[in-house]
Design an enzyme around this catalytic site. Sequence first.
Site, PDB file in Angstrom:
ATOM      1  N   ARG A   1       2.177   9.034  20.148  1.00 39.41           N
ATOM      2  CA  ARG A   1       1.307   7.896  20.474  1.00 39.41           C
ATOM      3  C   ARG A   1       0.582   7.421  19.216  1.00 39.41           C
ATOM      4  O   ARG A   1       0.335   6.242  19.016  1.00 39.41           O
ATOM      5  CB  ARG A   1       0.303   8.269  21.573  1.00 39.41           C
ATOM      6  CG  ARG A   1      -0.689   7.152  21.831  1.00 39.41           C
ATOM      7  CD  ARG A   1      -1.556   7.281  23.091  1.00 39.41           C
ATOM      8  NE  ARG A   1      -1.825   8.602  23.596  1.00 39.41           N
ATOM      9  CZ  ARG A   1      -2.709   9.449  23.069  1.00 39.41           C
ATOM     10  NH1 ARG A   1      -3.424   9.115  22.009  1.00 39.41           N
ATOM     11  NH2 ARG A   1      -2.884  10.640  23.613  1.00 39.41           N
TER      12      ARG A   1
ATOM     13  N   TYR B   1      -1.803 -19.850  24.259  1.00 37.19           N
ATOM     14  CA  TYR B   1      -0.806 -19.177  25.101  1.00 37.19           C
ATOM     15  C   TYR B   1      -1.491 -18.739  26.408  1.00 37.19           C
ATOM     16  O   TYR B   1      -2.506 -18.043  26.370  1.00 37.19           O
ATOM     17  CB  TYR B   1      -0.208 -17.976  24.356  1.00 37.19           C
ATOM     18  CG  TYR B   1       0.573 -17.065  25.254  1.00 37.19           C
ATOM     19  CD1 TYR B   1       1.772 -17.485  25.824  1.00 37.19           C
ATOM     20  CD2 TYR B   1       0.102 -15.798  25.569  1.00 37.19           C
ATOM     21  CE1 TYR B   1       2.472 -16.659  26.685  1.00 37.19           C
ATOM     22  CE2 TYR B   1       0.804 -14.964  26.424  1.00 37.19           C
ATOM     23  CZ  TYR B   1       1.981 -15.410  26.980  1.00 37.19           C
ATOM     24  OH  TYR B   1       2.666 -14.589  27.844  1.00 37.19           O
TER      25      TYR B   1
ATOM     26  N   ASP C   1      -1.787 -16.666  15.801  1.00 37.61           N
ATOM     27  CA  ASP C   1      -0.612 -16.310  16.601  1.00 37.61           C
ATOM     28  C   ASP C   1       0.542 -17.129  16.027  1.00 37.61           C
ATOM     29  O   ASP C   1       0.628 -18.338  16.216  1.00 37.61           O
ATOM     30  CB  ASP C   1      -0.867 -16.645  18.079  1.00 37.61           C
ATOM     31  CG  ASP C   1       0.331 -16.308  18.984  1.00 37.61           C
ATOM     32  OD1 ASP C   1       1.439 -16.115  18.447  1.00 37.61           O
ATOM     33  OD2 ASP C   1       0.150 -16.267  20.218  1.00 37.61           O
TER      34      ASP C   1
ATOM     35  N   LYS D   1       9.904 -12.300  21.066  1.00 40.32           N
ATOM     36  CA  LYS D   1      10.527 -13.602  20.832  1.00 40.32           C
ATOM     37  C   LYS D   1      11.482 -13.542  19.637  1.00 40.32           C
ATOM     38  O   LYS D   1      12.467 -12.839  19.707  1.00 40.32           O
ATOM     39  CB  LYS D   1       9.425 -14.664  20.697  1.00 40.32           C
ATOM     40  CG  LYS D   1       8.333 -14.564  21.772  1.00 40.32           C
ATOM     41  CD  LYS D   1       8.833 -14.850  23.182  1.00 40.32           C
ATOM     42  CE  LYS D   1       7.847 -14.437  24.262  1.00 40.32           C
ATOM     43  NZ  LYS D   1       6.511 -15.028  24.151  1.00 40.32           N
TER      44      LYS D   1
HETATM   45  C1  LIG Z   1       5.226 -14.757  24.571  1.00 37.08           C
HETATM   46  C2  LIG Z   1       4.032 -15.098  23.785  1.00 37.08           C
HETATM   47  C3  LIG Z   1       2.918 -14.243  23.755  1.00 37.08           C
HETATM   48  C4  LIG Z   1       2.831 -12.972  24.601  1.00 37.08           C
HETATM   49  O1  LIG Z   1       3.780 -12.044  24.270  1.00 37.08           O
HETATM   50  P1  LIG Z   1       4.447 -11.003  25.343  1.00 37.08           P
HETATM   51  O2  LIG Z   1       5.353 -10.240  24.453  1.00 37.08           O
HETATM   52  O3  LIG Z   1       5.138 -11.829  26.374  1.00 37.08           O
HETATM   53  O4  LIG Z   1       3.353 -10.172  25.906  1.00 37.08           O
HETATM   54  C5  LIG Z   1       1.851 -14.597  22.946  1.00 37.08           C
HETATM   55  N1  LIG Z   1       1.871 -15.731  22.207  1.00 37.08           N
HETATM   56  C6  LIG Z   1       2.918 -16.578  22.216  1.00 37.08           C
HETATM   57  C7  LIG Z   1       2.864 -17.807  21.385  1.00 37.08           C
HETATM   58  C8  LIG Z   1       4.031 -16.288  23.004  1.00 37.08           C
HETATM   59  O5  LIG Z   1       5.059 -17.149  23.029  1.00 37.08           O
END
Ligand SMILES: *Cc1c(COP(=O)(O)O)cnc(C)c1O
Length: 371
Positions: free
Chosen positions: A47, A99, A170, A195
């Site tokens: 962990r 988001y 982000d 992503k």
């Molecule tokens: C998908 C996404 C998130 C969240 O990520 P998860 O892996 O689905 O928890 C945060 N910011 C953006 C811009 C995203 O496209």
Amino acid sequence: MKAETTAIHASDLVKSNTGDVTTPIHLSTTYYRGEDGGYPGGHMYSRVSNPNRSALEKVISELEGGADTCAFSSGNTAGMAVFQALKPGSHIIAPDDMYWGFKKQLLTIFADTLSFDFVDLTEIAKVESYVKSNTVLIWAETPSNPLLKVSDIEALSNIAKQHKLIFVVDSTFASPILQNPIALGANIVMHSTTKYIGGHSDVLGGSLTFAAKNEFWEKVKNIQETGGAVPSPFDCFLLLRSIKTLAYRIKGHCENAEKLADYLNQHPKVEAVFYPGLPSHPQHEIVKKQMRGFGGMLSILTKGDAENARKVVNSVKIFTQATSLGGVESLIEHRASVEGPTTKTPQNLIRISVGLEHIDDLIADLEQALG
Ligand SMILES: *Cc1c(COP(=O)(O)O)cnc(C)c1O
């Protein structure tokens, strides 16, 4: 080293003494101690750290030009670790089109402990007017979802510096290949590694990369290790495998998306195209200043109502009607119906994650779907 090389070689540190050329998966949860009580392998308990996660964190740090990275079990837990590290009573400036998962965290989980303003970060001149005595953090997301709005990272970081605020970006839609916010003054870069970094729609993950190992980094690191929302060694293995082709996948995504944007931009049944690479994009000059390519995401407004837009996404054969983005397969979605009745997203908006199929097939598919 350039990103293409870093992506392939930065994880070499865990090459084993059995001669593996690729990183093996280390499933052990615990590691033996030496006679002196120390940990000769460098790990104590998985962990806290393990070879696969350490390798993943190292590669992302190098690609983003950061001092350290904390990997999480999802993008959502990565972002939440930042909010958890703030003192109760803190105020956050966040984008109006943040988001939705993060907006939901703030409005539900942190409703009693933090306060926030959701503002249009593209209106740079107004941002400063939201800074209060208890403001501690600016959260940006660029390019944003689903309108592909782009905010000026350098200008926001200057505001953050002036008021001694933590500045988080982000950067999920850009990936580390197209944009490196730390070089432009950000303190933390966040990715949903689900992503583009994962890139195959088969692993969930998130990351936070820090410009410096400071007091705030220490707090987040403690939340990662003690909270325990960490990716498994297998998740890290998949992400490391994906990262090796990230630069080339991003080139393909950009090339296809640019061609698709040009095609849709002159289509008689399309009212508008939102893509950072189009000269008509409202922040196209900022895009050229801070990004090395225009990305694989675009949105369109179809002529007609919601029903007509739904008909288009129901008629595709190669695109898959699904949410999420960044995978090799092209995805399409009617965004307003995903976001629910309170959404401000136009009812005729279709969001497209442009994949790596041949562009001629993608164009032909939309040609028949648009009718
Ligand atoms: C998908 C996404 C998130 C969240 O990520 P998860 O892996 O689905 O928890 C945060 N910011 C953006 C811009 C995203 O496209």
